[in-house]
Scaffold this motif. Structure first.
Motif, PDB file in Angstrom:
ATOM      1  N   GLU A 264     132.132  11.485  47.853  1.00  0.00           N
ATOM      2  CA  GLU A 264     131.503  12.516  47.018  1.00  0.00           C
ATOM      3  C   GLU A 264     129.987  12.532  47.139  1.00  0.00           C
ATOM      4  O   GLU A 264     129.329  13.521  46.809  1.00  0.00           O
ATOM      5  N   THR A 265     129.405  11.438  47.616  1.00  0.00           N
ATOM      6  CA  THR A 265     127.948  11.351  47.645  1.00  0.00           C
ATOM      7  C   THR A 265     127.335  12.185  48.760  1.00  0.00           C
ATOM      8  O   THR A 265     126.166  12.568  48.682  1.00  0.00           O
ATOM      9  N   GLY A 266     128.084  12.451  49.811  1.00  0.00           N
ATOM     10  CA  GLY A 266     127.540  13.146  50.962  1.00  0.00           C
ATOM     11  C   GLY A 266     126.704  12.249  51.857  1.00  0.00           C
ATOM     12  O   GLY A 266     126.161  12.702  52.864  1.00  0.00           O
ATOM     13  N   ASN A 267     126.598  10.958  51.506  1.00  0.00           N
ATOM     14  CA  ASN A 267     125.816  10.013  52.297  1.00  0.00           C
ATOM     15  C   ASN A 267     126.744   9.150  53.131  1.00  0.00           C
ATOM     16  O   ASN A 267     127.773   8.673  52.649  1.00  0.00           O
ATOM     17  N   LEU A 268     126.392   8.935  54.374  1.00  0.00           N
ATOM     18  CA  LEU A 268     127.223   8.142  55.274  1.00  0.00           C
ATOM     19  C   LEU A 268     127.026   6.651  55.013  1.00  0.00           C
ATOM     20  O   LEU A 268     125.917   6.127  55.158  1.00  0.00           O
ATOM     21  N   ASP A 269     128.106   5.967  54.632  1.00  0.00           N
ATOM     22  CA  ASP A 269     128.045   4.548  54.338  1.00  0.00           C
ATOM     23  C   ASP A 269     129.233   3.821  54.949  1.00  0.00           C
ATOM     24  O   ASP A 269     130.260   4.422  55.287  1.00  0.00           O
ATOM     25  N   ILE A 270     129.073   2.491  55.074  1.00  0.00           N
ATOM     26  CA  ILE A 270     130.122   1.628  55.603  1.00  0.00           C
ATOM     27  C   ILE A 270     131.008   1.143  54.460  1.00  0.00           C
ATOM     28  O   ILE A 270     130.512   0.671  53.431  1.00  0.00           O
ATOM     29  N   TYR A 271     132.319   1.249  54.673  1.00  0.00           N
ATOM     30  CA  TYR A 271     133.310   0.758  53.722  1.00  0.00           C
ATOM     31  C   TYR A 271     134.308  -0.122  54.477  1.00  0.00           C
ATOM     32  O   TYR A 271     134.451  -0.021  55.694  1.00  0.00           O
ATOM     33  N   THR A 272     135.010  -0.957  53.735  1.00  0.00           N
ATOM     34  CA  THR A 272     136.205  -1.603  54.271  1.00  0.00           C
ATOM     35  C   THR A 272     137.405  -1.087  53.493  1.00  0.00           C
ATOM     36  O   THR A 272     137.334  -0.895  52.269  1.00  0.00           O
ATOM     37  N   LEU A 273     138.492  -0.865  54.215  1.00  0.00           N
ATOM     38  CA  LEU A 273     139.725  -0.336  53.633  1.00  0.00           C
ATOM     39  C   LEU A 273     140.844  -1.343  53.854  1.00  0.00           C
ATOM     40  O   LEU A 273     141.157  -1.686  54.998  1.00  0.00           O
ATOM     41  N   GLN A 274     141.440  -1.842  52.757  1.00  0.00           N
ATOM     42  CA  GLN A 274     142.600  -2.713  52.876  1.00  0.00           C
ATOM     43  C   GLN A 274     143.827  -1.836  53.106  1.00  0.00           C
ATOM     44  O   GLN A 274     144.177  -0.996  52.276  1.00  0.00           O
ATOM     45  N   LEU A 275     144.474  -1.999  54.254  1.00  0.00           N
ATOM     46  CA  LEU A 275     145.522  -1.071  54.669  1.00  0.00           C
ATOM     47  C   LEU A 275     146.764  -1.162  53.793  1.00  0.00           C
ATOM     48  O   LEU A 275     147.487  -0.174  53.636  1.00  0.00           O
ATOM     49  N   SER A 276     147.029  -2.301  53.214  1.00  0.00           N
ATOM     50  CA  SER A 276     148.259  -2.469  52.435  1.00  0.00           C
ATOM     51  C   SER A 276     148.239  -1.732  51.103  1.00  0.00           C
ATOM     52  O   SER A 276     149.285  -1.339  50.585  1.00  0.00           O
ATOM     53  N   ASN A 277     147.048  -1.543  50.540  1.00  0.00           N
ATOM     54  CA  ASN A 277     146.979  -0.943  49.205  1.00  0.00           C
ATOM     55  C   ASN A 277     145.905   0.126  49.045  1.00  0.00           C
ATOM     56  O   ASN A 277     145.678   0.619  47.936  1.00  0.00           O
ATOM     57  N   GLN A 278     145.207   0.473  50.148  1.00  0.00           N
ATOM     58  CA  GLN A 278     144.187   1.518  50.139  1.00  0.00           C
ATOM     59  C   GLN A 278     142.957   1.182  49.279  1.00  0.00           C
ATOM     60  O   GLN A 278     142.206   2.070  48.870  1.00  0.00           O
ATOM     61  N   VAL A 279     142.741  -0.085  49.008  1.00  0.00           N
ATOM     62  CA  VAL A 279     141.566  -0.487  48.237  1.00  0.00           C
ATOM     63  C   VAL A 279     140.323  -0.412  49.117  1.00  0.00           C
ATOM     64  O   VAL A 279     140.278  -0.986  50.209  1.00  0.00           O
ATOM     65  N   LEU A 280     139.304   0.295  48.633  1.00  0.00           N
ATOM     66  CA  LEU A 280     138.046   0.452  49.351  1.00  0.00           C
ATOM     67  C   LEU A 280     136.983  -0.476  48.779  1.00  0.00           C
ATOM     68  O   LEU A 280     136.919  -0.689  47.565  1.00  0.00           O
ATOM     69  N   TRP A 286     122.330   2.529  51.138  1.00  0.00           N
ATOM     70  CA  TRP A 286     121.000   3.056  51.399  1.00  0.00           C
ATOM     71  C   TRP A 286     121.050   4.582  51.537  1.00  0.00           C
ATOM     72  O   TRP A 286     122.065   5.136  51.978  1.00  0.00           O
ATOM     73  N   PRO A 287     119.950   5.277  51.221  1.00  0.00           N
ATOM     74  CA  PRO A 287     119.903   6.733  51.440  1.00  0.00           C
ATOM     75  C   PRO A 287     119.609   7.051  52.899  1.00  0.00           C
ATOM     76  O   PRO A 287     118.623   7.707  53.245  1.00  0.00           O
ATOM     77  N   SER A 288     120.484   6.556  53.781  1.00  0.00           N
ATOM     78  CA  SER A 288     120.293   6.714  55.233  1.00  0.00           C
ATOM     79  C   SER A 288     121.669   6.782  55.871  1.00  0.00           C
ATOM     80  O   SER A 288     122.695   6.639  55.201  1.00  0.00           O
ATOM     81  N   ILE A 289     121.692   6.992  57.163  1.00  0.00           N
ATOM     82  CA  ILE A 289     122.955   7.054  57.897  1.00  0.00           C
ATOM     83  C   ILE A 289     123.369   5.641  58.285  1.00  0.00           C
ATOM     84  O   ILE A 289     122.632   4.936  58.971  1.00  0.00           O
ATOM     85  N   GLU A 290     124.540   5.219  57.847  1.00  0.00           N
ATOM     86  CA  GLU A 290     125.099   3.911  58.173  1.00  0.00           C
ATOM     87  C   GLU A 290     126.466   4.155  58.805  1.00  0.00           C
ATOM     88  O   GLU A 290     127.362   4.715  58.151  1.00  0.00           O
ATOM     89  N   THR A 291     126.658   3.739  60.044  1.00  0.00           N
ATOM     90  CA  THR A 291     127.895   4.096  60.739  1.00  0.00           C
ATOM     91  C   THR A 291     128.201   3.091  61.851  1.00  0.00           C
ATOM     92  O   THR A 291     127.475   2.125  62.061  1.00  0.00           O
ATOM     93  N   GLU A 292     129.295   3.331  62.551  1.00  0.00           N
ATOM     94  CA  GLU A 292     129.721   2.564  63.731  1.00  0.00           C
ATOM     95  C   GLU A 292     129.880   1.069  63.448  1.00  0.00           C
ATOM     96  O   GLU A 292     129.289   0.229  64.123  1.00  0.00           O
ATOM     97  N   SER A 306     122.240   1.900  61.738  1.00  0.00           N
ATOM     98  CA  SER A 306     121.574   2.519  60.591  1.00  0.00           C
ATOM     99  C   SER A 306     120.224   3.056  61.015  1.00  0.00           C
ATOM    100  O   SER A 306     119.553   2.470  61.873  1.00  0.00           O
ATOM    101  N   ASP A 307     119.808   4.166  60.385  1.00  0.00           N
ATOM    102  CA  ASP A 307     118.463   4.687  60.635  1.00  0.00           C
ATOM    103  C   ASP A 307     117.560   4.432  59.423  1.00  0.00           C
ATOM    104  O   ASP A 307     116.573   5.139  59.207  1.00  0.00           O
ATOM    105  N   ARG A 308     117.869   3.398  58.649  1.00  0.00           N
ATOM    106  CA  ARG A 308     117.072   3.098  57.453  1.00  0.00           C
ATOM    107  C   ARG A 308     115.625   2.762  57.780  1.00  0.00           C
ATOM    108  O   ARG A 308     114.740   2.876  56.911  1.00  0.00           O
ATOM    109  N   SER A 309     115.354   2.346  59.020  1.00  0.00           N
ATOM    110  CA  SER A 309     113.976   2.058  59.419  1.00  0.00           C
ATOM    111  C   SER A 309     113.289   3.293  59.993  1.00  0.00           C
ATOM    112  O   SER A 309     112.131   3.207  60.417  1.00  0.00           O
ATOM    113  N   GLY A 310     113.985   4.416  60.013  1.00  0.00           N
ATOM    114  CA  GLY A 310     113.444   5.649  60.571  1.00  0.00           C
ATOM    115  C   GLY A 310     114.009   5.988  61.930  1.00  0.00           C
ATOM    116  O   GLY A 310     113.900   7.132  62.386  1.00  0.00           O
TER     117      GLY A 310
END
Length: 432
Positions: A264-280, A286-292, A306-310
């Motif tokens: 819902e935030t519209g900001n790209l962030d890193i999450y972990t997803l537990q496959l057995s129960n869908q817990v995130l 950070w207000p930056s792009i975090e990916t890969e 991340s582009d947190r350093s610009g």
């Protein structure tokens, strides 16, 4: 999608083939290879030999870049027994090693293969091996096993001829493009289409046991992450959350996926997803792009872009969350990190004077070595033995795959027999 892989995308937002889907050409490093004589195996059964095992073995060894098999037509002798080897003949050819062996018929329509490897200079036996009985359908797989055994004995490094690669192929005209998720043997044979769609497929990632692939599909107009069983073909959608769902990466124990979400935030962030129960679990905020994201070997940390350093750079964060540490400092662009099996270096996409190339970064010292020489190289992935990196590149306007040794000495180009290829991922070693 032009630049450069998943990072720029996120800023903006089953038939089997018997032939080789991919054609592999060594473009650098052949002059440094040692000569090896892989003598055509003898056949102790009646009739014609059912399969030319040594053709596959020779091709496997040639692709490593370390060995240059002598063509059978140039061999001064073709012994199949150890006692028949005249080492002086092989020394004339400057061969360092010679491989001799036999193929035997076995009960129940099966076969047996045995071989020996000799050091020509010393005239000594390096190894002898008798393969377990195998069916006719396993000739090629057995040849890969033989080449891996030889390679490991001679180098001390496990061979990867028996592994597989996954990649995305794009075929058809611009108006009628089809995206195919394909799995093939490491030599390009036995290619199998696992999923096909008129919408993009991206970021295939192997499960630790090599039995599943996670990937991103836009088949319903939005990015979604699926996990597919390769044997049964069954698949399940594991993330279709609002906004971007991208960049899946398996944890070493196979219980979690790391992924990039906007939610819902519209900001790209890193999450972990537990496959057995869908817990995130959200790892970055950070207000930056975090990916890969990419896990380390024991699952305690993740590397990510991340582009947190610009500018896009690689960071490391505990898998339980916490403070992120910057890893890359050389250059204004380092992205798509992939950790080597020995955890000593990262393969990244690096901006090298305006060209996007594959580089390796020393994790402890942050020293960067550029390995590739293209202008639009992306999506690096280590082979499971850490000796080779596969990546996507361009040959003219065609998307191709390329390989480069981790020290940069050996380079290969891999073109598809049909369409563009991109987004490569190398499987783990097969389970015993």
């Amino acid at each position: 999608i032009k630049r450069t892989g998943m990072f720029f995308l996120l800023c903006a937002l089953a038939a089997t083939s018997a032939h080789a889907e991919l054609q592999i050409e060594i473009t650098k490093g052949q002059g440094e290879a040692e000569l090896i004589g892989v003598v055509p195996f003898g056949w102790t059964g009646s009739g014609d030999k059912p399969y030319a095992l040594t053709e596959v073995v020779s091709a496997d060894l040639a692709r490593t870049g370390r060995y240059a098999p002598i063509p059978p037509a140039e061999m001064l002798q073709r012994p199949t027994d150890s006692a028949d080897i005249d080492f002086s003949d092989w020394r004339i050819l400057d061969a360092r090693y010679v491989v001799v062996g036999k193929l035997h018929p076995d009960a129940g329509g099966k076969y047996r293969a045995e071989f020996r490897v000799f050091d020509v200079l010393r005239g000594t036996l390096e190894m002898g091996y008798r393969m377990p009985a195998f069916a006719a359908t396993d000739f090629r797989a057995t040849a890969h096993e033989i080449s891996d055994l030889i390679y490991e004995k001679l180098t001390g490094v496990r061979g990867v001829a028996s592994t597989r690669i996954a990649y995305v192929s794009v075929v058809g005209s611009r108006e009628q493009q089809r995206y195919r998720l394909i799995v093939a043997d490491a030599d390009g044979y036995n290619a199998s289409v696992k999923m096909e769609s008129p919408e993009p497929i991206m970021s295939p990632a192997w499960s630790p046991d090599g039995r599943k692939l996670a990937y991103v599909s836009f088949e319903n107009g939005n990015s979604q992450i699926f996990v597919q069983d390769l044997r049964s073909g069954s698949r399940r959608r594991v993330s279709a959350r609002r906004g971007v769902n991208s960049a899946p990466a398996w944890s070493p124990d196979g219980r979690f996926l790391a992924l990039t979400l906007t939610k819902e935030t519209g900001n790209l962030d890193i999450y972990t997803l537990q496959l057995s129960n869908q817990v995130l679990r959200r790892l970055t905020s950070w207000p930056s792009i975090e990916t890969e994201p990419h896990w380390n070997a024991d699952g305690s940390e993740l590397y990510f872009t991340s582009d947190r350093s610009g500018q896009p750079q690689v960071y490391r964060i505990p898998a339980s969350g916490g403070r992120a540490t910057r890893i890359t400092y050389e250059g204004n662009y380092n992205a798509r990190p992939r950790l080597s099996p020995d955890a000593k270096s990262l393969a990244v996409v690096h901006n090298d004077r305006g060209n996007y190339r594959i580089a390796v970064v020393d994790v402890e010292r942050s020293y960067t070595q550029v390995l590739s020489n293209g202008a639009q190289d992306e999506s690096p992935a280590f082979a499971p033995n850490g000796e080779v990196i596969i990546y996507a590149s361009k040959a003219g306007r065609q998307g191709v795959l390329s390989m480069v040794s981790a020290d940069g000495r050996i380079q290969q180009r891999i073109a598809s027999t049909e369409g563009d290829v991109r987004e490569p991922a190398w499987s783990p070693f097969p389970l015993n």
